[in-house]
Design an enzyme around this catalytic site. Sequence first.
Site, mmCIF file in Angstrom:
data_model
loop_
_atom_site.group_PDB
_atom_site.id
_atom_site.type_symbol
_atom_site.label_atom_id
_atom_site.label_comp_id
_atom_site.label_asym_id
_atom_site.label_seq_id
_atom_site.Cartn_x
_atom_site.Cartn_y
_atom_site.Cartn_z
ATOM 1 N N TYR A 1 9.159 59.044 23.202
ATOM 2 C CA TYR A 1 9.435 58.436 21.890
ATOM 3 C C TYR A 1 8.116 58.030 21.221
ATOM 4 C CZ TYR A 1 11.230 54.679 18.757
ATOM 5 O OH TYR A 1 11.539 53.861 17.693
ATOM 6 N N ILE B 1 13.088 44.925 15.529
ATOM 7 C CA ILE B 1 13.962 44.677 14.383
ATOM 8 C C ILE B 1 15.404 44.559 14.873
ATOM 9 C CG2 ILE B 1 14.719 45.530 12.112
ATOM 10 C CD1 ILE B 1 11.640 45.030 12.342
ATOM 11 N N THR C 1 19.073 45.210 14.478
ATOM 12 C CA THR C 1 19.844 46.204 13.729
ATOM 13 C C THR C 1 21.275 46.236 14.273
ATOM 14 O OG1 THR C 1 19.434 48.033 15.249
ATOM 15 C CG2 THR C 1 17.758 47.645 13.566
HETATM 16 N N1 LIG Z 1 15.294 48.568 15.920
HETATM 17 C C1 LIG Z 1 14.040 48.474 16.233
HETATM 18 O O1 LIG Z 1 13.588 47.476 16.789
HETATM 19 C C2 LIG Z 1 13.096 49.615 15.907
HETATM 20 C C3 LIG Z 1 11.737 49.441 16.150
HETATM 21 C C4 LIG Z 1 10.858 50.453 15.809
HETATM 22 C C5 LIG Z 1 11.328 51.604 15.209
HETATM 23 N N2 LIG Z 1 12.654 51.773 14.987
HETATM 24 C C6 LIG Z 1 13.083 52.990 14.308
HETATM 25 O O2 LIG Z 1 13.883 52.604 13.207
HETATM 26 C C7 LIG Z 1 14.766 53.683 12.866
HETATM 27 C C8 LIG Z 1 16.171 53.147 12.726
HETATM 28 O O3 LIG Z 1 16.633 52.700 13.962
HETATM 29 P P1 LIG Z 1 18.107 52.106 14.096
HETATM 30 O O4 LIG Z 1 18.352 51.799 15.511
HETATM 31 O O5 LIG Z 1 18.279 51.008 13.083
HETATM 32 O O6 LIG Z 1 18.941 53.364 13.635
HETATM 33 P P2 LIG Z 1 20.493 53.732 13.871
HETATM 34 O O7 LIG Z 1 20.680 54.331 15.220
HETATM 35 O O8 LIG Z 1 21.349 52.600 13.472
HETATM 36 O O9 LIG Z 1 20.604 54.966 12.868
HETATM 37 C C9 LIG Z 1 20.500 54.817 11.476
HETATM 38 C C10 LIG Z 1 21.557 55.722 10.864
HETATM 39 O O10 LIG Z 1 21.242 57.090 11.170
HETATM 40 C C11 LIG Z 1 22.439 57.769 11.474
HETATM 41 N N3 LIG Z 1 22.147 58.925 12.333
HETATM 42 C C12 LIG Z 1 21.889 58.906 13.658
HETATM 43 N N4 LIG Z 1 21.680 60.174 14.102
HETATM 44 C C13 LIG Z 1 21.800 60.988 13.031
HETATM 45 C C14 LIG Z 1 21.717 62.394 12.854
HETATM 46 N N5 LIG Z 1 21.462 63.201 13.880
HETATM 47 N N6 LIG Z 1 21.905 62.909 11.606
HETATM 48 C C15 LIG Z 1 22.171 62.095 10.557
HETATM 49 N N7 LIG Z 1 22.281 60.752 10.670
HETATM 50 C C16 LIG Z 1 22.096 60.206 11.896
HETATM 51 C C17 LIG Z 1 23.321 56.725 12.141
HETATM 52 O O11 LIG Z 1 24.697 57.059 12.035
HETATM 53 C C18 LIG Z 1 22.955 55.445 11.397
HETATM 54 O O12 LIG Z 1 23.826 55.171 10.324
HETATM 55 C C19 LIG Z 1 14.580 54.732 13.957
HETATM 56 O O13 LIG Z 1 13.702 55.737 13.499
HETATM 57 C C20 LIG Z 1 13.950 53.939 15.096
HETATM 58 O O14 LIG Z 1 13.198 54.771 15.926
HETATM 59 C C21 LIG Z 1 13.561 50.801 15.338
#
Ligand SMILES: NC(=O)c1ccc[n+]([C@@H]2O[C@H](COP(=O)([O-])OP(=O)(O)OC[C@H]3O[C@@H](n4cnc5c(N)ncnc54)[C@H](O)[C@@H]3O)[C@@H](O)[C@H]2O)c1
Length: 281
Positions: A162, A195, A197
């Site tokens: 990742y 974050i 979420t």
């Molecule tokens: N949450 C954290 O602490 C954190 C930290 C660093 C980076 N990130 C990054 O933030 C971003 C969002 O993370 P999250 O956990 O909030 O996302 P999430 O898993 O909630 O996904 C966001 C949306 O994307 C959609 N999705 C998932 N796979 C898909 C696909 N194949 N095609 C189309 N739509 C799709 C999901 O249905 C969802 O509505 C990611 O890129 C993650 O790597 C998150």
Amino acid sequence: MASALDLFGLTGKAALVIGGGQGMGESSARLLAQAGCDVAIVDIDRDRAERVAAVVRELGRKGVAIAANVLEDHEAEQAVGEAEHALGGLDVMVSIVGQALFTPIVDMTPEQWDSDQRRNMRYFFIAARLVAKSMIRRAVPGAMVCIGSTDGIQGAPFHASYGAAKAGLIHLAKSMAVEWATHGIRVNVVVPGTITTPRLPETPAFRAAVQQSLVPMERSGTTDEIGKAVLFLASDMASYTTGHALLVDGGWTSANLFDPRKMAIKKSTENLLDDNTAQKV
Ligand SMILES: NC(=O)c1ccc[n+]([C@@H]2O[C@H](COP(=O)([O-])OP(=O)(O)OC[C@H]3O[C@@H](n4cnc5c(N)ncnc54)[C@H](O)[C@@H]3O)[C@@H](O)[C@H]2O)c1
């Protein structure tokens, strides 16, 4: 007199948010709409996309829901085409989709490695170049924002595939920024720390860890704090910013994790507070 909203320069612009159905994507879509954008929401989950598109419409902008699995190249391409058709061309593209495998490197299979590259980086390459081609053909400037991770900045134990993908995303964005700069297309990355979420809600144990030592601001970030950074980079407020990775991490990557000095710093500022209080009394 110009309003503060005019500073964004987004009124009447068209934005595509890939993964806009919840969390950071939902926040980004809503804030872009509040700044005046029509928004197409692409999500693998149609209900989520429909719900956020309705929020955009409630804000008085055009909101379009598109269901697609962007990890399939042809679906990512089709989704971009549908968004362009529905909104009459795109000015902004935001890509949110990403996920992490949690595995020690010695146990990681090549298939798992490939999977993390695909779900964090490949679809952005597929979608962004299509959007860029269209912007260049139509001779309109534009902005793209993707989501990295602090795991792509620092070594990321058990998140190696990742972290490598997120580091690659920053490099890809920088290369796009340079290749497309003369066409007025800016490409930037928002780099979140921890974050809260819908997929990763904050547990009490995690909150305690964050508060005790890891994050200088002693809390997780919110999806709106990521959305605001996305909005900034997508807008005219960032008109001279491209190829940039913007940390939104509460100071996490600025600190040396588990560094005992952090406690000393905290103590010294607490004393300062005590001194100030004493002076006021
Ligand atoms: N949450 C954290 O602490 C954190 C930290 C660093 C980076 N990130 C990054 O933030 C971003 C969002 O993370 P999250 O956990 O909030 O996302 P999430 O898993 O909630 O996904 C966001 C949306 O994307 C959609 N999705 C998932 N796979 C898909 C696909 N194949 N095609 C189309 N739509 C799709 C999901 O249905 C969802 O509505 C990611 O890129 C993650 O790597 C998150």
